[in-house]
Write a protein that holds these residues in place. Structure first.
Motif, PDB file in Angstrom:
ATOM      1  N   LEU B  75     -85.855 -89.608 -35.466  1.00 33.00           N
ATOM      2  CA  LEU B  75     -86.290 -90.572 -36.330  1.00 33.00           C
ATOM      3  C   LEU B  75     -87.625 -91.189 -35.903  1.00 33.00           C
ATOM      4  O   LEU B  75     -87.848 -91.378 -34.559  1.00 33.00           O
ATOM      5  N   THR B 214     -85.637 -87.454 -39.741  1.00 31.48           N
ATOM      6  CA  THR B 214     -85.690 -88.440 -40.938  1.00 31.48           C
ATOM      7  C   THR B 214     -86.507 -89.904 -40.556  1.00 31.48           C
ATOM      8  O   THR B 214     -86.590 -89.712 -39.378  1.00 31.48           O
ATOM      9  N   HIS B 215     -86.928 -90.341 -41.589  1.00 35.55           N
ATOM     10  CA  HIS B 215     -87.601 -91.594 -41.299  1.00 35.55           C
ATOM     11  C   HIS B 215     -86.690 -92.773 -41.736  1.00 35.55           C
ATOM     12  O   HIS B 215     -87.077 -93.814 -41.650  1.00 35.55           O
ATOM     13  N   LEU B 217     -83.430 -94.642 -41.633  1.00 38.76           N
ATOM     14  CA  LEU B 217     -82.281 -95.183 -40.489  1.00 38.76           C
ATOM     15  C   LEU B 217     -80.809 -94.970 -40.798  1.00 38.76           C
ATOM     16  O   LEU B 217     -80.004 -94.191 -40.204  1.00 38.76           O
ATOM     17  N   ALA B 220     -79.099 -91.621 -41.256  1.00 35.03           N
ATOM     18  CA  ALA B 220     -79.151 -90.836 -39.706  1.00 35.03           C
ATOM     19  C   ALA B 220     -77.944 -91.523 -38.991  1.00 35.03           C
ATOM     20  O   ALA B 220     -77.097 -90.949 -38.333  1.00 35.03           O
ATOM     21  N   LEU B 227     -79.679 -90.306 -31.516  1.00 34.94           N
ATOM     22  CA  LEU B 227     -80.927 -90.560 -32.312  1.00 34.94           C
ATOM     23  C   LEU B 227     -81.845 -90.144 -31.210  1.00 34.94           C
ATOM     24  O   LEU B 227     -81.900 -90.698 -30.079  1.00 34.94           O
ATOM     25  N   VAL B 229     -85.624 -90.955 -30.968  1.00 35.16           N
ATOM     26  CA  VAL B 229     -86.732 -91.900 -31.604  1.00 35.16           C
ATOM     27  C   VAL B 229     -87.891 -91.499 -31.077  1.00 35.16           C
ATOM     28  O   VAL B 229     -88.300 -91.559 -29.722  1.00 35.16           O
ATOM     29  N   LEU B 269     -88.937 -98.890 -37.684  1.00 37.73           N
ATOM     30  CA  LEU B 269     -87.962 -98.062 -38.152  1.00 37.73           C
ATOM     31  C   LEU B 269     -87.405 -98.547 -39.402  1.00 37.73           C
ATOM     32  O   LEU B 269     -86.822 -98.102 -40.333  1.00 37.73           O
TER      33      LEU B 269
END
Lengths: 249, 279
Positions: B75, B214-215, B217, B220, B227, B229, B269
């Protein structure tokens, strides 16, 4: 409609024949500029005697051999040069030399070094033709989509599948273009090679006719062979090129 | 809820395939040590040469591992290096320092763009990677709502359909690991949650290890068990947080709380990816 374009084409061709016929009538020197019926008459006699079919068959074989060799070698080297910068740098000076060497020099040297035989004849034509095939295919190899290479890597495709499904479809338009321009150059060079050192074929026949200033014969051979090559191009190479490009539309 | 702040997690330095520049375990089958099992990613540094020839570091020490049955979501805002990490994992970028080990078995990949071969029909595209077993093709196409499109060429598909065909291509042959680069991009919320559910099924029912970037949230959170990050320049793994079954069972309240804490820690995010580049 197929009509209008075809009719224009036929009209243009008829104009050419008319111009030729008219000029022949005005010049009134059938030895220098024979009218179309005289050329047709010569061709008919040569077909009946078997000389023209034999010569055209021999020349066609040489054209086919030189075409296949130069397409195979040119495509392989061009692909390599398009994929690897180092290979391209190594090959480039050779390419420049071959592209700029006069055709006549290549032909004469081949005959001197290899001998007055068909191997030398085909080799000479291939040496002249390979560089142009190479340049076209190199362009195609440079344009290969790296995204599809990555696809092949992550899905671990065997090289055979990669070649058949990924590389060749992308190269096909370039191969077809190289083939089409290749044929028209190849057969013209083959005639020179035959004229310089072969005892048969269209080029040799033209040489004989030149010795006797038989213009009707020269025109008959020239038109007959050109017509055959146009037929091959229109019936084989052009459909193949269309097929290779079909997915783009 | 455990929230280890640092990026590194416990990882055994098992006898393996160390790779430094050329950098990657060979992607051919059989090249990985059989005992390895899961995914081990240890990137020490990754840099690109910029136009002036200077090296610009884009990734710092990045370490994570995963096993079959897990969904890992990388992420980060766009431009942070997610795709770079995925390319390194896939063996497409070998110019890095570190070590990668993949789980044994088939790899299914969905790139950001569909990458279907335009000269082949949908079926031929899928057969190309399906190997000998192509029976799954109609079933999987039906599962993504594209039953009966086998004879079409990719040109005839919308981008959304082509992406779903690419998803089917990734799912074919029961992959041991699925790698998906921005699978939720440009999907409406409903399609995104359907895709998330499908990916969670692939992991939890078929035991695949799913690694996606993925950008965004929400999708996801809808499927990821962990996650990861990414933040900073050069990007570092700022968090490796389990979301997992606990979150899904606890219902919407716990989900909202988790999301709040995540956003308070990583405000970027929440923002839409309007800016390109690291925060």
């Amino acid at each position: 409609m197929i009509g209008s374009a075809a009719r224009l084409r036929a009209l243009s061709l008829a104009a050419f024949l008319g111009l030729w016929w008219g000029a022949a009538l005005i010049a009134a020197k059938p030895a220098l500029l024979p009218p179309p019926p005289a050329v047709l008459g010569f061709a008919w006699q040569a077909v009946l005697s078997g000389a023209m079919p034999r010569n055209i068959a021999i020349t066609s074989l040489r054209v086919a051999a030189a075409f296949v060799v130069s397409m195979l070698v040119g495509s392989a080297v061009g692909y390599l040069a398009g994929r690897s910068r180092r290979a391209d740098t190594l090959i480039d000076p050779w390419l420049v030399i071959l592209l700029n060497l006069p055709v006549l020099v290549v032909v004469v040297l081949c005959y001197i070094w290899v001998g007055l035989n068909d191997v030398a004849a085909v080799l000479a034509v291939a040496l002249v033709k390979v560089p142009t095939v190479m340049v076209t295919v190199r362009e195609g190899a440079r344009a290969l989509d790296p995204g599809f290479d990555e696809l092949a890597i992550v899905y671990r495709l065997p090289w055979r599948q990669r070649a058949r499904r990924i590389v060749i479809p992308q190269l096909a338009p370039y191969l077809a273009a190289a083939g089409r321009s290749g044929l028209s150059i190849t057969w013209k060079i083959v005639l020179i090679v035959e004229l310089l050192g072969r005892p048969n074929g269209v080029g040799f026949a033209l040489d004989e006719l030149f010795q006797t200033f038989d213009v009707a014969g020269i025109l008959a051979y020239g038109f007959a062979f050109a017509a055959l090559m146009l037929l091959v191009e229109g019936l084989l190479l052009r459909p193949w090129e269309n097929h290779a490009n079909a997915w783009r539309r | 809820m455990p929230m280890p702040g640092g990026g590194s997690i416990g990882q055994s330095r098992a006898a393996g395939h160390a790779a430094r520049r050329p950098g990657h375990a060979d992607p051919l089958p059989g090249a990985h040590p059989p005992a390895a099992g899961g995914l081990h990613v240890h990137i020490q540094a990754k840099s690109y040469a910029d136009a002036g020839g200077r090296r610009r570091e884009v990734l710092g020490e990045t370490r994570f591992a995963g096993t079959g049955g897990e969904v890992l979501a990388l992420l980060a805002p766009s431009g942070t290096g997610k795709t770079t990490i995925l390319r390194i994992v896939l063996g497409l970028d070998r110019d890095f320092e570190g070590e990668i080990r993949l789980p044994q078995g088939r790899l299914g990949v969905m790139f950001q763009e569909p990458r279907l071969l335009p000269w082949l029909t949908v079926e031929a595209n899928l057969r190309l990677v399906a190997g000998t077993d192509a029976r799954e093709i109609p079933l999987l196409l039906a599962e993504v709502g594209l039953a009966g499109i086998e004879t079409l060429h990719p040109k005839a598909l919308s981008l959304g359909m082509a992406r779903r065909v690419a998803l089917v291509r990734a799912l074919l042959g029961r992959p041991a690991m699925l790698v998906l680069d921005e699978p939720f991009a440009s999907l409406d919320p409903k399609s995104a949650s359907e895709l998330a559910a499908l990916l969670a099924r692939a992991a939890h029912q078929q035991g695949a290890l799913v690694l996606l970037s993925t950008h965004d949230l929400d999708p996801a959170l809808g499927c990821a068990d962990r996650l990861l990050v990414l933040a900073g320049t050069p990007a570092l793994l700022a968090a490796d947080w389990p979301t997992g079954a606990a979150l899904r069972c606890a219902g919407a309240g716990a989900g909202r709380l988790f999301k709040q804490r995540l956003l308070s820690r990583f405000p970027f995010l929440g923002a839409e990816p309007a800016t390109d580049g690291a925060p």
